[in-house]
Write an enzyme that holds these catalytic residues in place. Structure first.
Site, short mmCIF file in Angstrom:
data_model
loop_
_atom_site.label_atom_id
_atom_site.label_comp_id
_atom_site.label_asym_id
_atom_site.label_seq_id
_atom_site.Cartn_x
_atom_site.Cartn_y
_atom_site.Cartn_z
N GLU A 71 43.67 40.05 34.49
CA GLU A 71 42.23 40.19 34.67
C GLU A 71 41.57 38.84 34.98
O GLU A 71 40.49 38.53 34.47
CB GLU A 71 41.60 40.85 33.44
CG GLU A 71 42.12 42.27 33.23
CD GLU A 71 41.58 42.93 31.97
OE1 GLU A 71 41.22 42.20 31.02
OE2 GLU A 71 41.53 44.16 31.93
N GLU A 162 47.06 49.10 33.99
CA GLU A 162 46.50 49.43 32.68
C GLU A 162 45.69 50.71 32.81
O GLU A 162 44.57 50.70 33.31
CB GLU A 162 45.62 48.30 32.15
CG GLU A 162 46.37 47.05 31.75
CD GLU A 162 45.46 46.02 31.06
OE1 GLU A 162 44.30 46.37 30.76
OE2 GLU A 162 45.91 44.89 30.84
#
Length: 556
Positions: A71, A162
């Site tokens: 991220e 994810e």
């Protein structure tokens, strides 16, 4: 799919970085192409990655993909940093392993957080934990189309790296819960078109010890520490159990789109409630403190951070003095990380009373305290016990030192001349060096403190302990310790740090104790209570968790 750092997030203290990085001078700029930081990464990966080569998929091992950053698009836009990580990984792992990144499912995050082309696989995350999802609630496939723009032609399988099965919980919030059917329906939208998904997380867990992370809101002061429980509302629960609606719903969808038969469900782990456990007070914290011992105490003109005194977790006790002016005084600490309990005492009093609790300062509240008028013929001692509640693991403020990080002001004057005593409270069987606090804890396991003290309502931090017995090995099962009517603190079973309890804040009221931590015969429970113990000095061993503590907004 392996995440070897350097940054992992995972709601882990400092996102997986070692806290000693915060003690370096000059400080490295985390997650950047800062040469100091890259040298540290090079040293870490040069040690770790060669050990993984035999475990790679092409060598017959289980590692299919290796993540280089997590991220990053939500944090920075340093392409030189990302390219450095790719080159370093290739040097150690070769050119056949699949490297990948994970970013939020939007063009903005992918532009910043990944490398276009064949160097890495640009993965995304799919957001299923909220009732209103910004960009992919109804249909994830438009995001997969955007994802293709960042991957090499023909090498962009629809794969959320994810796929959120639930969400995390901070102290003071309602326990996170995601509807099972909603989560299963979101997964089916991916699988029905031959997509794939990586469940984050498949198996919930526990933030044992001091390793929980924390988050912020709009600024650094809006601090939100994660609870000890990290079940994440996952299909496999904290204790390994699968008899729940979400596991069954997800299993049904996976079975529908699998070519083979799924294995049978495992059985849930057995649970036991061993009943009430009555503790004994061993010592008040201030009876165990020796601020005159130069080998343990650090002295400085101004307060120092935890990391600056070589302490990474636990508590740090600060002590200074001020002159009584015959009235009340305003105590202000502009920057305290994360929670400070304030005490005062008059050393010239003949009674020799323990320091008196004045109040608590919290990072999120940025509050001041009024010190009461105190008659004292000498300078008044000021004690500030600061707790590290967990470092930030995500966002712009991740460089999160602990302790007192500013000057301390009494009215308009700056207080100088500080003594600091580290109270790390590692696992009691893993002490790195002698410490007057933890050594005192160990020495009191088998005896009562001298002169039984009945001040069970005192707000002075204190140690409580007890021995309890399990007669037969077949009776050893997972259990939960209920801290109903206790204040805030940490607990150890057989010298293992179970984590933090804070039932008054909620929502978590019980701490999970896995069966392997228990043993046949004598077991030990030690509690470091910061505020107000249960008046009966009792905890209960029960057979289930509890998330109905705290204010009504914290209850499920």
């Amino acid at each position: 799919m392996l995440r070897p750092g350097p940054y992992m997030c995972a709601e882990w203290d400092l996102g997986g970085f070692p806290a000693c990085l915060l003690a370096m001078d000059p400080s490295p700029k985390l997650r950047s192409s800062d040469p100091t930081f890259l040298r540290l990464v090079d040293g870490w990966w040069s040690t770790l990655l060669p050990k993984l080569v035999p475990l790679l998929y092409d060598n017959g091992g289980p590692i299919i993909m290796v993540q280089i950053e997590n991220e990053f698009g939500s944090y920075g836009n340093d392409q030189a940093y990302l390219h450095h990580l790719v080159n370093l990984a290739r040097d150690h792992l070769g050119h056949d392993v699949i490297l990948y990144t994970t970013d939020g499912g939007s063009r903005y995050h992918l532009e910043r957080g990944t490398i276009r082309g064949a160097a890495v696989f640009s993965g995304i995350s799919t957001d299923t934990h909220r009732s209103c999802i910004e960009y992919n609630r109804d249909d994830p496939w438009p995001i997969f189309k955007v994802q293709k723009e960042f991957n090499a032609p023909g090498k962009s399988p629809p794969l959320p790296a994810e796929f959120y099965t639930g969400w995390l919980t901070h102290w003071g919030e309602s326990i996170a819960a995601t509807d099972a059917d909603f989560t299963a329906a979101a997964l089916e939208k991916i699988l029905q078109k031959n997509g794939s998904a990586v469940l984050y997380v498949a198996h919930g867990g526990t933030n044992f010890g001091f390793f929980n992370g924390a988050n912020t809101g709009q600024d650094e002061a809006d601090y939100k520490a994660d609870i000890t429980f990290y079940d994440y509302d996952a299909p496999i629960r904290e204790s390994g159990d699968v008899d729940n609606a979400k596991f069954n719903a997800l299993r049904k969808v996976i079975a529908q789109y699998s070519s083979g038969h799924l294995p049978s469900d495992p059985s849930d782990n057995g649970k036991a409630g061993y009943g009430p456990i009555h503790l004994q007070k061993k010592a008040f914290l201030f009876d165990m403190v020796d601020l005159a011992n130069p080998s343990e105490v650090i002295e400085s003109e101004n307060p120092l951070s935890m990391e600056s005194v070589g302490q990474m977790f636990g508590f740090l006790l600060y002590m200074s003095k001020y002159t009584s002016k015959g009235g009340r005084s305003n105590l202000s600490i502009p920057k305290v990380h994360d929670r400070a309990q304030v005490f005062i005492s008059c050393p010239s009093n003949e009674s020799g009373a323990r320091p008196t609790y004045v109040g608590t300062l919290e990072r999120k509240l940025n509050n001041n305290l009024i010190l009461p008028e105190t008659e004292c013929s000498s300078n008044i001692n000021l004690y500030i016990l600061v707790e590290n509640m967990g470092r930030l693991n995500y966002g712009d403020f991740i460089f999160d030192r602990k302790g007192i990080l500013s000057s301390v002001y009494l009215d308009v004057e700056t207080l100088h001349g500080w003594k600091m005593l580290p109270i790390p409270f590692h696992n009691l069987n893993e002490l790195p060096s002698p410490n007057p606090i933890t050594q005192s804890v160990l020495s009191t396991f088998s005896r009562m403190s001298t002169g039984e003290d009945k001040e069970n309502t005192s707000q002075a931090p204190a140690i409580y302990s007890v021995h309890f017995s399990i007669d037969k090995s077949e009776l050893i099962k997972d259990t939960f310790i209920s801290f109903d009517k206790w204040g805030k603190g940490i607990a150890f079973v057989n010298e293992y740090n179970l984590g933090r309890y804070w039932p008054s804040k909620g929502p978590q009221g019980n701490l999970y104790v896995p069966a392997p931590l228990l043993k046949q015969g004598d077991n030990t429970l030690v509690i470091f209570e910061l505020e107000s113990p249960n008046l009966k000095l009792v905890v209960h061993s029960v057979n289930q968790p509890n998330f109905t503590c705290g204010s009504p907004s914290s209850q499920r």
